[in-house]
Design a protein around this motif. Structure first.
Motif, PDB file in Angstrom:
ATOM      1  N   ARG A 294       6.943   9.779  -5.716  1.00  8.42           N
ATOM      2  CA  ARG A 294       7.274   9.528  -4.312  1.00  8.42           C
ATOM      3  C   ARG A 294       7.847   8.144  -4.106  1.00  8.42           C
ATOM      4  NH1 ARG A 294       4.163   7.700   0.050  1.00  8.42           N
ATOM      5  NH2 ARG A 294       2.372   7.439  -1.321  1.00  8.42           N
TER       6      ARG A 294
ATOM      7  N   ARG B 244       8.547   5.034  -1.945  1.00  2.00           N
ATOM      8  CA  ARG B 244       7.777   4.458  -0.862  1.00  2.00           C
ATOM      9  C   ARG B 244       8.503   4.695   0.452  1.00  2.00           C
ATOM     10  NH1 ARG B 244       6.225  -1.087  -0.914  1.00  2.00           N
ATOM     11  NH2 ARG B 244       4.382  -0.468   0.236  1.00  2.00           N
TER      12      ARG B 244
ATOM     13  N   ASP C 201       1.049   2.242   2.988  1.00  2.00           N
ATOM     14  CA  ASP C 201       1.386   2.813   1.688  1.00  2.00           C
ATOM     15  C   ASP C 201       1.250   1.723   0.629  1.00  2.00           C
ATOM     16  OD1 ASP C 201       4.359   4.633   0.522  1.00  2.00           O
ATOM     17  OD2 ASP C 201       2.497   4.098  -0.470  1.00  2.00           O
ATOM     18  N   ILE C 202       0.346   1.963  -0.343  1.00  2.00           N
ATOM     19  CA  ILE C 202       0.088   0.947  -1.366  1.00  2.00           C
ATOM     20  C   ILE C 202       1.050   1.141  -2.531  1.00  2.00           C
ATOM     21  CG2 ILE C 202      -1.617  -0.032  -2.927  1.00  2.00           C
ATOM     22  CD1 ILE C 202      -2.158  -0.449   0.088  1.00  2.00           C
ATOM     23  N   GLN C 203       1.850   0.128  -2.776  1.00  2.00           N
ATOM     24  CA  GLN C 203       2.897   0.200  -3.801  1.00  2.00           C
ATOM     25  C   GLN C 203       2.300   0.454  -5.174  1.00  2.00           C
ATOM     26  OE1 GLN C 203       5.295  -3.306  -3.908  1.00  2.00           O
ATOM     27  NE2 GLN C 203       6.985  -2.282  -4.909  1.00  2.00           N
TER      28      GLN C 203
ATOM     29  N   ALA D 216       0.332   2.615  -6.277  1.00  2.00           N
ATOM     30  CA  ALA D 216      -0.917   3.376  -6.328  1.00  2.00           C
ATOM     31  C   ALA D 216      -0.766   4.759  -5.733  1.00  2.00           C
ATOM     32  CB  ALA D 216      -2.033   2.629  -5.613  1.00  2.00           C
ATOM     33  N   GLN D 217       0.348   4.987  -5.028  1.00  2.00           N
ATOM     34  CA  GLN D 217       0.619   6.268  -4.393  1.00  2.00           C
ATOM     35  C   GLN D 217      -0.534   6.709  -3.503  1.00  2.00           C
ATOM     36  OE1 GLN D 217       3.758   6.573  -4.645  1.00  2.00           O
ATOM     37  NE2 GLN D 217       4.160   8.318  -5.943  1.00  2.00           N
TER      38      GLN D 217
END
Lengths: 115, 109
Positions: free
Chosen positions: A98, A100, B90-92, B94-95
């Motif tokens: 995914r 971001r 949204d943690i980069q 770490a999904q």
């Protein structure tokens, strides 16, 4: 387009038992995420599966585990159930790797009640 | 620390009045933020994502890196806006999404 589907809707177990929750992602999505929504604790990240592998897990004990099947559906297993495991468990899916800013899409959840 | 704070658990406004749902975040990386909404008896669904800078159902949200905020705004509230609103980070790498505790918005007629 069918959304994320979860089963069962409700699950009642007793302490010490095991629970299995199931999730089918949106067609074309290969990443599956699990979240726990317990009363007073909000939505907490549990697990992320992608391409059949566990890629990341949240701050939960090892008795929370799961797997992802070749068709990208997923199971969440909770062993040795405790009263505090009572919660709504949400599954989400997204496209692979995914980017971001690309969203996760959620199912209706499974409500797990521990007696 | 990665954290999202929604300071108001409950927010009640009258129909036609402006609405602002607050969201503050704590994150050392470059933030990517979402607003999700859950209407009564419906699933959690995406409302807005900051990266697309879109307006959905009259709602907008601007990322303010200086104030580490991503407040959700609508100039004129409608009764169908009554719902639970969640801000998510949204943690980069770490999904995973880190959610705020949510704000229950009630629009009074």
């Amino acid at each position: 387009e069918a959304g994320v589907t979860q089963s069962p809707t409700h699950l009642i177990k007793t302490r010490g038992q095991q629970a299995t929750l199931r999730c089918s992602p949106i067609s074309g999505h290969t990443s599956v995420y699990w979240y726990q929504q317990a009363l007073g604790l909000g939505l907490q990240f549990l697990l992320w599966y992608d391409e059949g592998e566990e890629r990341n897990r949240g701050n939960f004990p090892p008795r929370f585990s799961g797997r992802q099947f070749p068709n990208y559906s997923s199971e969440l297993n909770v062993n040795a159930l405790e009263l505090e495991d009572s919660a709504l468990y949400l599954c989400a899916s997204s496209l692979a790797k995914r980017v971001r800013g690309q969203p996760q899409h959620f199912g209706d959840g499974t409500r797990l009640s521990i007696l | 620390a990665q954290r999202v704070t929604q300071p108001e658990k409950l927010l009640s406004v009258f129909k036609g009045a402006p609405v602002e749902l607050k969201c503050n975040y704590s994150y050392s990386g470059s933030p990517e933020l979402f607003w999700y909404v859950q209407y009564s008896r419906q699933r959690l669904q995406l409302l807005l994502r900051h990266i697309s800078r879109e307006s959905i159902k009259g709602f907008t949200a601007d990322l303010n890196k200086g104030e580490t905020s991503f407040h959700l705004k609508k100039p004129f509230a409608q009764e169908e806006d009554s719902a639970m609103y969640y801000c998510a980070l949204d943690i980069q790498g770490a999904q995973k999404l880190v959610f705020g505790q949510g704000t229950r918005l009630t629009i009074n007629p």
